[in-house]
Design a protein around this motif. Sequence first.
Motif, PDB file in Angstrom:
ATOM      1  N   SER A   1       0.908  -1.046  -0.081  1.00  0.00           N
ATOM      2  CA  SER A   1       0.193  -0.400   0.052  1.00  0.00           C
ATOM      3  C   SER A   1       0.923   1.147  -0.021  1.00  0.00           C
ATOM      4  CB  SER A   1      -1.188   0.115   1.408  1.00  0.00           C
ATOM      5  OG  SER A   1      -2.230   1.460   1.571  1.00  0.00           O
ATOM      6  N   ALA A   2       1.747   1.111   0.874  1.00  0.00           N
ATOM      7  CA  ALA A   2       2.973   2.680   0.613  1.00  0.00           C
ATOM      8  C   ALA A   2       3.562   2.727  -0.341  1.00  0.00           C
ATOM      9  CB  ALA A   2       3.943   1.985   1.823  1.00  0.00           C
ATOM     10  N   SER A   3       4.210   1.130  -1.040  1.00  0.00           N
ATOM     11  CA  SER A   3       4.573   1.957  -2.001  1.00  0.00           C
ATOM     12  C   SER A   3       3.382   2.070  -3.883  1.00  0.00           C
ATOM     13  CB  SER A   3       4.754   0.228  -2.724  1.00  0.00           C
ATOM     14  OG  SER A   3       6.116  -0.065  -2.277  1.00  0.00           O
ATOM     15  N   PHE A   4       2.326   1.892  -3.175  1.00  0.00           N
ATOM     16  CA  PHE A   4       1.225   2.314  -4.294  1.00  0.00           C
ATOM     17  C   PHE A   4       1.388   3.822  -4.724  1.00  0.00           C
ATOM     18  CE2 PHE A   4      -3.333   4.077  -4.800  1.00  0.00           C
ATOM     19  CZ  PHE A   4      -3.131   3.328  -6.377  1.00  0.00           C
ATOM     20  N   TRP A   5       1.205   4.579  -3.076  1.00  0.00           N
ATOM     21  CA  TRP A   5       0.348   6.389  -3.128  1.00  0.00           C
ATOM     22  C   TRP A   5       1.981   6.577  -3.539  1.00  0.00           C
ATOM     23  CZ3 TRP A   5      -4.483   7.771  -3.454  1.00  0.00           C
ATOM     24  CH2 TRP A   5      -4.766   6.888  -2.909  1.00  0.00           C
TER      25      TRP A   5
ATOM     26  N   GLN B   1      12.479  -2.905   1.843  1.00  0.00           N
ATOM     27  CA  GLN B   1      12.202  -3.743   3.431  1.00  0.00           C
ATOM     28  C   GLN B   1      11.212  -5.303   2.741  1.00  0.00           C
ATOM     29  OE1 GLN B   1      13.048  -2.192   6.302  1.00  0.00           O
ATOM     30  NE2 GLN B   1      11.662  -3.918   7.642  1.00  0.00           N
ATOM     31  N   LYS B   2      10.587  -5.387   1.955  1.00  0.00           N
ATOM     32  CA  LYS B   2       9.655  -6.555   1.130  1.00  0.00           C
ATOM     33  C   LYS B   2      10.698  -7.465   0.752  1.00  0.00           C
ATOM     34  CE  LYS B   2       5.982  -7.039  -1.897  1.00  0.00           C
ATOM     35  NZ  LYS B   2       5.145  -6.956  -2.874  1.00  0.00           N
ATOM     36  N   GLY B   3      11.509  -7.319   0.188  1.00  0.00           N
ATOM     37  CA  GLY B   3      13.095  -8.059  -0.480  1.00  0.00           C
ATOM     38  C   GLY B   3      12.956  -7.809  -1.088  1.00  0.00           C
ATOM     39  N   ASP B   4      12.710  -6.392  -2.130  1.00  0.00           N
ATOM     40  CA  ASP B   4      12.245  -6.594  -3.858  1.00  0.00           C
ATOM     41  C   ASP B   4      13.476  -5.849  -3.629  1.00  0.00           C
ATOM     42  OD1 ASP B   4      12.378  -6.100  -6.256  1.00  0.00           O
ATOM     43  OD2 ASP B   4      10.438  -4.594  -5.978  1.00  0.00           O
ATOM     44  N   ASN B   5      15.240  -6.381  -4.005  1.00  0.00           N
ATOM     45  CA  ASN B   5      16.645  -5.654  -3.851  1.00  0.00           C
ATOM     46  C   ASN B   5      16.703  -4.651  -5.813  1.00  0.00           C
ATOM     47  OD1 ASN B   5      16.791  -5.859  -1.665  1.00  0.00           O
ATOM     48  ND2 ASN B   5      18.564  -7.811  -1.933  1.00  0.00           N
ATOM     49  N   ALA B   6      16.111  -5.655  -6.128  1.00  0.00           N
ATOM     50  CA  ALA B   6      16.478  -5.145  -7.578  1.00  0.00           C
ATOM     51  C   ALA B   6      15.589  -4.428  -8.057  1.00  0.00           C
ATOM     52  CB  ALA B   6      15.716  -6.588  -8.479  1.00  0.00           C
ATOM     53  N   GLY B   7      14.526  -3.606  -7.124  1.00  0.00           N
ATOM     54  CA  GLY B   7      13.277  -2.929  -7.532  1.00  0.00           C
ATOM     55  C   GLY B   7      14.092  -1.687  -6.835  1.00  0.00           C
ATOM     56  N   ALA B   8      14.393  -2.385  -5.151  1.00  0.00           N
ATOM     57  CA  ALA B   8      14.801  -0.668  -4.536  1.00  0.00           C
ATOM     58  C   ALA B   8      15.995  -0.735  -5.018  1.00  0.00           C
ATOM     59  CB  ALA B   8      15.302  -1.346  -3.503  1.00  0.00           C
ATOM     60  N   ALA B   9      17.139  -1.617  -5.755  1.00  0.00           N
ATOM     61  CA  ALA B   9      18.032  -0.533  -6.319  1.00  0.00           C
ATOM     62  C   ALA B   9      17.414   0.151  -8.009  1.00  0.00           C
ATOM     63  CB  ALA B   9      19.166  -1.131  -6.908  1.00  0.00           C
ATOM     64  N   ALA B  10      16.756  -0.030  -8.624  1.00  0.00           N
ATOM     65  CA  ALA B  10      15.904   0.247  -9.961  1.00  0.00           C
ATOM     66  C   ALA B  10      15.448   2.465  -8.973  1.00  0.00           C
ATOM     67  CB  ALA B  10      15.419  -0.102 -10.366  1.00  0.00           C
TER      68      ALA B  10
ATOM     69  N   ARG C   1       9.633   4.806  -1.827  1.00  0.00           N
ATOM     70  CA  ARG C   1       9.296   3.344  -2.333  1.00  0.00           C
ATOM     71  C   ARG C   1      10.558   2.673  -2.638  1.00  0.00           C
ATOM     72  NH1 ARG C   1       6.855   4.282  -8.415  1.00  0.00           N
ATOM     73  NH2 ARG C   1       9.118   4.671  -8.912  1.00  0.00           N
ATOM     74  N   ALA C   2      12.005   2.989  -2.347  1.00  0.00           N
ATOM     75  CA  ALA C   2      13.119   2.092  -2.531  1.00  0.00           C
ATOM     76  C   ALA C   2      13.246   1.306  -1.258  1.00  0.00           C
ATOM     77  CB  ALA C   2      13.978   2.980  -2.876  1.00  0.00           C
TER      78      ALA C   2
END
Length: 417
Positions: free
Chosen positions: A170-174, A207-216, A201-202
């Motif tokens: 939800s945080a990422s959505f907003w 925190q969710k474990g989406d390392n590729a998305g966080a790095a991007a 968002r990064a």
Amino acid sequence: MKKIQRAVSRTVVGSALVLGAAACSDQFLTVTNPNVIDAATVDPASGSATLALSAQQNFATAYGWLAMYGGWFTGEVNVSDTFPTRNEFGFRTISDLNGSLNTDVWAPISLAIASAKTVLDLDLPTPTTNINLARAATFRGFAILQMASDFCTGTLSSGAELTTTQLLDSASFWLTRGVDVGKANASADGIALSNAALVGRARAKLQKGDNAGAAADAALVPSGFEYNMRYTDDANSRTRLSNRLYQFSFDRGSISVAPWYRQNDPRVPSRAPGSGTAGPQDAVPGGFYQQAKFTGYASNIRLASKLEADYIAAEASANVATQLALIAARRSANGLAAYAGATDAASVKTELYNQRAMEFFLEGKRVADFRRSPASVVSITAAGQPYFKPGYANTGTQTCYPLPRAERDNNPNTAGK
């Protein structure tokens, strides 16, 4: 002038909304309230800028509370306060009946989330570029992110109990909406909100474990970027408008820099016992070390920055060389000797977290670090070890805050659970 017939039925906003009305009547014992608004006279759309700024201030108020309580919970600072409810955060055994948990932590962040939704629910013009929607989306996203980071579970608008993963989504959505609308707005304020939301968002993805998305996301944050929550020295409203960390250092000596953080590191300045401007509210074994990072009621608290994005990118990479390069750069920038520890992956990650601890001291990020990689947070008292104050229970096993009983009792979707 007319007599006020009813109170506002809409969501209550913060003190950024200037309340005013007048009434007169020749009826015996008629009482008017100048702080009550006739709902029929309020046009939320025309006041959307005020509502959005109020939501931002609600977040700023909550952020100070969460930074302080998170500091106690993770051992950034010792609880030099007499409240038993605050000491529960220090030894990590927080009851869901804890009054401070509900009043100081849960209620403010819930208000920030709800007041931002008030703006986002409005039918505003140019929604793809509207600065008020960008502001509300950004701070709703950050508020939900803080709830996801600090609480074990959460609820939004009296809805069902949500897991950490659901809250992070939800945080990422907003935050995504904050990124897009702020960027499309193209004003300096819009771009700043967009970049702040990008860092948020990064953080959520890491925190969710989406390392590729966080790095991007981290790679898109411009060099030198920093977004601060601003506070003011308002003697009539310090609990809402002023810097919480300074207030609880000076007005009420409730936070004492913990021993691990007293490393003569310029990022964590403190005053030795007897040299500060106030004493402890409660005795602190080993002496009261007053924080000196925030030096006044109007001191900013950093929310998002390129520096944080760099740390997110380094951690997300899981690359020892990348992490060592950032560690070396940050130690050098702060006048510290080069890192001379072990260079296996676990040791380097721990040192990366040690540097994070100094960089973002009392900025509300350490609970997330502790939950994400507890083995890397060496500064925290281990479960089962004695609390630093005598007369209290040993340190507990909690890694996040429970949902307050008041929320369970009053939310129809969580009652009895």
